[in-house]
Scaffold this motif. Sequence first.
Motif, PDB file in Angstrom:
ATOM      1  N   MET A   1       0.017  -4.750 -58.706  1.00 49.24           N
ATOM      2  CA  MET A   1       1.148  -4.788 -57.795  1.00 49.24           C
ATOM      3  C   MET A   1       0.914  -3.780 -56.665  1.00 49.24           C
ATOM      4  N   ARG A   2       1.264  -4.180 -55.468  1.00 49.66           N
ATOM      5  CA  ARG A   2       1.067  -3.325 -54.305  1.00 49.66           C
ATOM      6  C   ARG A   2       2.124  -2.229 -54.258  1.00 49.66           C
ATOM      7  N   HIS A   3       1.712  -1.054 -53.758  1.00 47.95           N
ATOM      8  CA  HIS A   3       2.604   0.097 -53.687  1.00 47.95           C
ATOM      9  C   HIS A   3       3.151   0.247 -52.265  1.00 47.95           C
ATOM     10  N   LEU A   4       4.435  -0.049 -52.095  1.00 52.00           N
ATOM     11  CA  LEU A   4       5.141   0.062 -50.816  1.00 52.00           C
ATOM     12  C   LEU A   4       5.736   1.456 -50.709  1.00 52.00           C
ATOM     13  N   GLU A   5       5.496   2.112 -49.582  1.00 46.74           N
ATOM     14  CA  GLU A   5       5.977   3.480 -49.396  1.00 46.74           C
ATOM     15  C   GLU A   5       6.500   3.647 -47.969  1.00 46.74           C
ATOM     16  N   TYR A   6       7.510   4.494 -47.818  1.00 49.44           N
ATOM     17  CA  TYR A   6       8.076   4.821 -46.509  1.00 49.44           C
ATOM     18  C   TYR A   6       7.751   6.282 -46.219  1.00 49.44           C
ATOM     19  N   ARG A   7       7.052   6.513 -45.108  1.00 43.71           N
ATOM     20  CA  ARG A   7       6.607   7.867 -44.770  1.00 43.71           C
ATOM     21  C   ARG A   7       7.094   8.230 -43.375  1.00 43.71           C
ATOM     22  N   LYS A   8       7.275   9.512 -43.141  1.00 42.64           N
ATOM     23  CA  LYS A   8       7.663   9.962 -41.801  1.00 42.64           C
ATOM     24  C   LYS A   8       6.549   9.616 -40.817  1.00 42.64           C
ATOM     25  N   LEU A   9       6.938   9.229 -39.610  1.00 41.55           N
ATOM     26  CA  LEU A   9       5.950   8.787 -38.621  1.00 41.55           C
ATOM     27  C   LEU A   9       4.931   9.862 -38.279  1.00 41.55           C
ATOM     28  N   ASN A  10       5.357  11.126 -38.282  1.00 36.43           N
ATOM     29  CA  ASN A  10       4.399  12.181 -37.926  1.00 36.43           C
ATOM     30  C   ASN A  10       3.410  12.482 -39.055  1.00 36.43           C
ATOM     31  N   GLU A  11       3.494  11.749 -40.157  1.00 33.11           N
ATOM     32  CA  GLU A  11       2.507  11.853 -41.233  1.00 33.11           C
ATOM     33  C   GLU A  11       1.402  10.804 -41.079  1.00 33.11           C
ATOM     34  N   ILE A  12       1.513   9.959 -40.065  1.00 30.95           N
ATOM     35  CA  ILE A  12       0.566   8.867 -39.837  1.00 30.95           C
ATOM     36  C   ILE A  12      -0.325   9.226 -38.649  1.00 30.95           C
ATOM     37  N   GLU A  13      -1.599   8.904 -38.744  1.00 26.26           N
ATOM     38  CA  GLU A  13      -2.513   9.154 -37.629  1.00 26.26           C
ATOM     39  C   GLU A  13      -2.048   8.352 -36.408  1.00 26.26           C
ATOM     40  N   PRO A  14      -1.867   9.022 -35.266  1.00 28.65           N
ATOM     41  CA  PRO A  14      -1.414   8.308 -34.066  1.00 28.65           C
ATOM     42  C   PRO A  14      -2.289   7.112 -33.698  1.00 28.65           C
ATOM     43  N   HIS A  55      22.184  11.860 -36.402  1.00 32.20           N
ATOM     44  CA  HIS A  55      23.165  11.387 -37.381  1.00 32.20           C
ATOM     45  C   HIS A  55      23.120   9.861 -37.469  1.00 32.20           C
ATOM     46  N   GLY A  56      23.048   9.348 -38.682  1.00 32.31           N
ATOM     47  CA  GLY A  56      23.099   7.909 -38.905  1.00 32.31           C
ATOM     48  C   GLY A  56      21.782   7.186 -38.714  1.00 32.31           C
ATOM     49  N   CYS A  57      20.712   7.917 -38.445  1.00 29.71           N
ATOM     50  CA  CYS A  57      19.412   7.296 -38.159  1.00 29.71           C
ATOM     51  C   CYS A  57      18.384   7.666 -39.217  1.00 29.71           C
ATOM     52  N   ARG A  58      17.404   6.795 -39.362  1.00 26.19           N
ATOM     53  CA  ARG A  58      16.257   7.062 -40.217  1.00 26.19           C
ATOM     54  C   ARG A  58      15.110   6.187 -39.711  1.00 26.19           C
ATOM     55  N   VAL A  59      13.961   6.788 -39.472  1.00 25.67           N
ATOM     56  CA  VAL A  59      12.778   6.072 -38.979  1.00 25.67           C
ATOM     57  C   VAL A  59      11.603   6.417 -39.877  1.00 25.67           C
ATOM     58  N   ARG A  60      10.874   5.391 -40.318  1.00 23.95           N
ATOM     59  CA  ARG A  60       9.753   5.596 -41.229  1.00 23.95           C
ATOM     60  C   ARG A  60       8.599   4.650 -40.910  1.00 23.95           C
ATOM     61  N   ALA A  61       7.399   5.103 -41.250  1.00 19.59           N
ATOM     62  CA  ALA A  61       6.231   4.229 -41.288  1.00 19.59           C
ATOM     63  C   ALA A  61       6.276   3.498 -42.622  1.00 19.59           C
TER      64      ALA A  61
END
Length: 160
Positions: A1-14, A55-61
Amino acid sequence: MRHLEYRKLNEIEPKKLLSLLNKKTTRQHLVDHAPFNPESIAEWINSKVDTDFRHGCRVRAITIDKQLAGWCGIQLEGQNYEIAIVIEDIYWGLGRPVFFEMMSWAKELGHTIIHIHLLNTRPEYNFLKKIAKKVYQSDILGGKFTTYEIEVGQGGLKVG
């Protein structure tokens, strides 16, 4: 089974985000804008990181088995909170589980209504149409969109 994960954008290589957001199959469903370069992708990441703190926002890779699959977010667009989901074409089947996760975020963040704007290059989605309180056409940043207004309720959705 594939592992789906939500990470902060600044943790991803630009450069991985740059590649995803400049890909033709991704761009065809986004508002028309110049392709990203190293400077503009850094600005875009910073703006999304700033959005994540509002407030009220969330953004993830979105990663699958540690590979970048896309990004998603609840962000303020005008006076309304919207869900944005951008997924690389090889992962398009993930849209629905990502949507349900985001609806649980919307509930957690205290939203009662959430909007989804899909560029007119996308077909109407019967699933979204069935659960939407309202479906209408919108003009946003020079693009024509189908907007789905969805109530956030028990279990993440309130089917209307």
